[in-house]
Structures are given as C-alpha cells and as structure tokens.
Design an enzyme around this catalytic site. Structure first.
Site, PDB file in Angstrom:
ATOM      1  N   TRP A 157     -16.169 -43.479 -14.807  1.00 14.94           N
ATOM      2  CA  TRP A 157     -16.644 -44.193 -15.998  1.00 14.94           C
ATOM      3  C   TRP A 157     -15.511 -44.807 -16.806  1.00 14.94           C
ATOM      4  CZ3 TRP A 157     -21.147 -45.894 -15.488  1.00 14.94           C
ATOM      5  CH2 TRP A 157     -22.093 -45.175 -14.745  1.00 14.94           C
TER       6      TRP A 157
ATOM      7  N   ASP B  27     -15.680 -42.232 -25.067  1.00 20.50           N
ATOM      8  CA  ASP B  27     -17.000 -42.274 -24.442  1.00 20.50           C
ATOM      9  C   ASP B  27     -17.445 -40.827 -24.286  1.00 20.50           C
ATOM     10  OD1 ASP B  27     -19.189 -42.274 -22.774  1.00 20.50           O
ATOM     11  OD2 ASP B  27     -18.241 -43.375 -21.132  1.00 20.50           O
TER      12      ASP B  27
ATOM     13  N   LYS C   7     -28.367 -38.413 -21.520  1.00 22.46           N
ATOM     14  CA  LYS C   7     -27.844 -37.205 -20.900  1.00 22.46           C
ATOM     15  C   LYS C   7     -28.073 -35.978 -21.777  1.00 22.46           C
ATOM     16  CE  LYS C   7     -24.525 -39.951 -18.341  1.00 22.46           C
ATOM     17  NZ  LYS C   7     -25.123 -39.848 -17.000  1.00 22.46           N
TER      18      LYS C   7
END
Length: 362
Positions: free
Chosen positions: A102, A172, A196
């Site tokens: 990511w 993030d 999530k």
C-alpha cells in the site's frame, strides 16, 4: 442467522450489536418514518449523526480543535493523489517510507504530483520487516513524510509512529484505525478507509492539522481540495450517509464495550498473541511472513509447507465456520484479519483449529 467467523481483510466484519441496531432501525430511523439511507443529508437527524460520528473519533483519539475531521469518498486511491496535491507544491519533495504494497502504491501516485524521496524501501526483503528510526534516510526539507501504519497484505505494523523530526507525518491508518491509541501531535494528517475497522466501504476519514489546510491551492479541482471539504462541513457533495451512520455506531460500540482505545488495544494484542503463539509452537509447520518485531496485531500472515496443505487448511477451516482465510494473491499462504470486530471466541476457534491441523498434518 448462521454467521461465520469472518477473517476477511476488507470489507471486513462489523460488530454484531452494530449490525443488529442497523437492522432494527433500517425501515425507520427514530421517528423519521424513513430509512437512514432515504433521509436528506441536510436533515436535522443526519446532521446529528454526522456530528456524533466525528465527536466519537475525537473522543476515542483524544484530540482537540487544532485538527479537522473530514469525511471523504474515493478510498485510499484518492488519498494517494490528494495528499501530495494538497500538502506539496510540484517543486517540493515528499519523503516516503515504503514498507509494503500500500505504501508502494501511494509512492507511485505521488510521483505524478511532486518530487519524491524514498526514505526506506523494504522491497528487497519481501516486505517482511519495518525500519528502525536510525534506518530512515531523510531528505533535506520534506513537505511531509508518508508511511502506512499497518500493511494488510504483508502483516506488518509499526509499533509506534516513526520519528521524522519537524516534517508533518502523514499516516495511512486504514487497517488499524481506532484499534489502539495514536499520538496525533506527532502527525500532520492521518487517514483511514472505513471498510476494515470502522464501517462499510465508501467512506474515508481524514484527520488533518488545521494549519496544513492552508497549503491547499485554490488551483486544485474542488473535490480534490481539502479546504473545500472543510468549508462545507464534509458535505461538499452528498456524503456516504449510511457508512457515516455505521461508523457512528462503531465508535459508540467501542466506547460501550471497551471504554476507550487502551483497553481495546490490549484485547487486540491478546487476540494476535493467541495466533502467533500457535505459529511459533509449530515453527517447522507454520512460518510467519513478518519478522517477530514487525508482526501486525490486525493481519496475521503465515505460510504452510505446501500449496496442497494450504488448500486443505482453507477448506477444512471453512467446515469449522472459519471463513475468508486465503492470503493475498501476491503473498499466498494464509491471512487471518482480526480487526476490532473479530470476537476473541473467533480467534480462539482458529487457534484450536491451527493446533489440530498442525498435529494431524505436521
């Protein structure tokens, strides 16, 4: 309802009390006579939900008015671009700590918006570890420094924020948001996609230090400008109303169930330890992707000796109501995502199954 223990990495499981309340209120929210999905985002009932959701985040993370909470659509993919667009000019440099898939994708997009400097890159190690502060190579005067607190695919998590000196730290936190306390004073911006740990897909929370809003250029397209969202109270366009409503219920659930993030973080550590202890106990059979010091409390990623055993593990686990355990296609093996909503009973059931499977097949 016949519910399984859902180890999906995202969209992921939600707390059952939250789903039950949403179900009870689905046809009519309060005395509205209409569903939360049907009422206007300008209505008083929705404005109360919006305020409550943002206050829930403020309460849990314990920060004041020097930070703004923005609710935006577009997921992390949009933030990969929006962050460098808003926080750096084209001739400035941003530092990126690349620890997994990511942060690597974020770096790729940042190249289009400003100069980038790679502070650390774990590619050569297969993203199995995190850098210590002494390993970070900082550029001279970065506009910001970017990292991903928890890499879901590789199962590695920063135990605490990297030390980056005076540069605004951008995080993030999509996959560990509201799973543990965070020192916001060390950050300039933290963002998280909801799907999530805090709600359904379609909502991204951006917590940004107010002084950094001044960096956003008026030349930016409206939706891509953090200032637009701040000025419009996160209603620059119709917000994802249902996702915000669920996030509000999740914040309330954390407060009711755990009192706060300290207690929740302890539970999350204990859940992860149950699985890691099985992996370590059967070290010849299970192997963890992450090095011990970098292991994630959210995504436990491990391998079995062969593809045949991996397939059998997934199939037999499903017979025990243990679902969505296949690892990401780029890493293979098994990935057990044990976010906030995964009950301890689910983790205990998986640990027992892992023990039995290793004893039978090892």
């Amino acid at each position: 309802a016949n519910r399984v223990f859902n180890f999906s990495a995202g969209p992921a499981g939600l707390p059952e009390p939250v789903l039950q309340q949403a179900q009870a209120e689905l046809l009519s929210y309060g005395d509205c006579g209409a569903s939360i999905m049907e009422i206007s985002h300008r209505s008083e009932p929705f404005k109360q939900i919006l305020d409550s959701a943002r206050n829930g985040i403020r309460t849990l993370l314990g920060f004041g008015d020097d930070f703004e909470v923005l609710l935006i659509q577009g997921g992390s993919r949009l933030q990969f671009s929006m962050i460098p667009m808003n926080l750096a000019s084209r001739d400035q440099t941003a530092d990126y700590i690349v620890t997994g898939a990511w942060s690597a994708k974020a770096l790729e997009e940042a190249h289009r918006e400003c100069n980038v400097h790679i502070s650390w890159n774990g590619t050569d190690n297969g993203f199995d570890r995190l850098p210590g502060n002494e390993a970070l190579i900082r550029s001279e005067d970065p506009a910001f420094a970017y990292y991903c607190s928890n890499e879901t695919i590789h199962g590695i998590q920063f135990p605490e924020a990297p030390d980056y000196g005076a540069a605004p730290l951008v995080c993030d936190a999509s996959s560990d948001f509201l799973s543990r306390p965070v020192d916001l004073q060390r950050h300039g911006l933290i963002y998280a996609c909801a799907q999530k740990n805090i709600g359904p897909a379609g909502l991204t929370v951006v917590i940004i230090r107010r002084d950094l809003l001044e960096r956003s250029s008026d030349e930016l397209p409206g939706y891509l400008n953090f200032k637009s969202h701040s000025a419009a109270n996160s209603m620059y366009n119709t917000p994802p109303t249902f996702a915000i409503y669920i996030m509000d219920l999740v914040c309330k659930w954390i407060i009711n169930e755990y009192g706060g993030l300290d207690s929740l973080a302890k539970t999350n550590r204990e859940k992860a330890e149950l699985l890691y202890s099985v992996i370590d106990r059967h070290a010849g059979f299970y192997s963890c992707h992450a090095q011990t010091a970098s292991r994630s409390n959210m995504n436990v990623v491990f391998r079995l000796p062969s593809d045949e055993l991996t397939a059998a593990f997934i199939e037999q686990a499903a017979d025990h109501s243990l679902a969505s355990l296949a690892g990401h296609r780029s890493v293979g093996g098994i990935r057990a995502s044990i976010y906030n909503a995964m009950p301890r009973a689910g983790v205990e059931a998986l640990a027992r199954f892992m023990d039995d499977f290793a004893s039978t097949n090892g």
